[in-house]
Design an enzyme around this catalytic site. Sequence first.
Site, PDB file in Angstrom:
ATOM      1  N   HIS A 140      -9.911   1.983   0.729  1.00 36.88           N
ATOM      2  CA  HIS A 140      -9.759   0.870   1.670  1.00 36.88           C
ATOM      3  C   HIS A 140     -10.760   0.912   2.837  1.00 36.88           C
ATOM      4  O   HIS A 140     -10.407   0.598   3.975  1.00 36.88           O
ATOM      5  CB  HIS A 140      -8.326   0.863   2.203  1.00 36.88           C
ATOM      6  CG  HIS A 140      -7.810  -0.492   2.598  1.00 36.88           C
ATOM      7  ND1 HIS A 140      -8.410  -1.251   3.587  1.00 36.88           N
ATOM      8  CD2 HIS A 140      -6.767  -1.218   2.142  1.00 36.88           C
ATOM      9  CE1 HIS A 140      -7.724  -2.382   3.721  1.00 36.88           C
ATOM     10  NE2 HIS A 140      -6.729  -2.383   2.851  1.00 36.88           N
ATOM     11  N   GLU A 187     -11.681  -3.541  -2.373  1.00 39.82           N
ATOM     12  CA  GLU A 187     -10.698  -2.577  -2.867  1.00 39.82           C
ATOM     13  C   GLU A 187     -10.494  -2.746  -4.372  1.00 39.82           C
ATOM     14  O   GLU A 187      -9.736  -3.607  -4.804  1.00 39.82           O
ATOM     15  CB  GLU A 187      -9.359  -2.784  -2.153  1.00 39.82           C
ATOM     16  CG  GLU A 187      -9.435  -2.808  -0.639  1.00 39.82           C
ATOM     17  CD  GLU A 187      -8.282  -3.594  -0.011  1.00 39.82           C
ATOM     18  OE1 GLU A 187      -7.113  -3.247  -0.268  1.00 39.82           O
ATOM     19  OE2 GLU A 187      -8.556  -4.557   0.736  1.00 39.82           O
ATOM     20  N   HIS A 227       0.809  -1.239   0.000  1.00 43.58           N
ATOM     21  CA  HIS A 227       0.000   0.000   0.000  1.00 43.58           C
ATOM     22  C   HIS A 227       0.836   1.280   0.000  1.00 43.58           C
ATOM     23  O   HIS A 227       0.496   2.249   0.690  1.00 43.58           O
ATOM     24  CB  HIS A 227      -0.953   0.007   1.194  1.00 43.58           C
ATOM     25  CG  HIS A 227      -2.060  -1.007   1.130  1.00 43.58           C
ATOM     26  ND1 HIS A 227      -2.600  -1.477  -0.057  1.00 43.58           N
ATOM     27  CD2 HIS A 227      -2.742  -1.644   2.122  1.00 43.58           C
ATOM     28  CE1 HIS A 227      -3.564  -2.351   0.211  1.00 43.58           C
ATOM     29  NE2 HIS A 227      -3.670  -2.468   1.522  1.00 43.58           N
TER      30      HIS A 227
END
Length: 335
Positions: free
Chosen positions: A168, A300, A93
Amino acid sequence: MAEAKLFELNNGTMQVKVSNFGCTITSLSVPDKDGKLADVVLGFDTLEPYQKGAAPYFGCIVGRVANRIKEGKFTLNGVEYSLPINKPPNSLHGGHKGFDKVIWEVAEYKQGDNPSIAFKYHSHDGEEGYPGNVALTATYTLTSKTTMRLDMEGVPENKPTPLSLAQHTYWNLAGHDSGNILDHTIQIWANHITPVDENIVTTGEIMPVKNTPFDFTTENKIGSRIHEVGIGYDHNYVLDCGDEKLGLKHAAKLKDRASLRTLNLWTDAPGMQFYTANYVNGIVGKGGAVYNKHAAVCLETQGFPNAINQPNFPSIVVQPGEKYKHSMLFEFSAE
């Protein structure tokens, strides 16, 4: 130094609170079949826990590249890049301080029937190991009484770079404080997933879901076969069979059977990580609610994980002057 603040989008039916810290949705309230509002996202009452790193990516936008990059390495145009290993042995991420942990500038904030807020951020060359400067925007809009749209854009300014953002939020349609989501049903418009190795990195394979516990091509309870996939779902689905509208594909339909709250998700991204909050363990959230394993589900939408190292996956490299675009439509109903 800009400070982290909270903003509200409210159209009289739906209420969303979002921060300029990581473009983070901290609460989102929608009605059930009786018109009763509940906050359906996991999060905290104040911004401090987000800033201190207490959230496992609750509600934020992650990048420069969502999901895992194998061993934090990739080569682009003959140059090898090394990224922070913040989820050993991989980079996850966007690294230690990805887009979820920076303060975005508020570019525009509109109230009214279709309230919206637009954030912008300038990511510099070398930030978290990534090449080139990138100008980014993210805009949340309440497009109807019970619909929210997110439009994300990024323009590399001087070097090609991998770019793949994801939103997210952790959803629990029964209410953020209502326990686990194993009784929620989900349908995912995907005939394939991208399988992973023991470090949750894609192998490069694209596998049919038919006759496996990953098959949600028809609506099914999330908990019905979850015990067959280890600690839970944490897999990228290949969005290859949904209807289209407004240039977006139907990705998923999530439903809480008690309140009948339903979320239909539409996107133009090629994949969607279906994650069942497997690593959430005793986090004290809003109103003192304790969030545990399987307390929510993340949907996501994204480029395929580790696509930068998998030539057979759709490319996530964006050239200078080209525009990365990624939109999501969250349609709530009680059906």
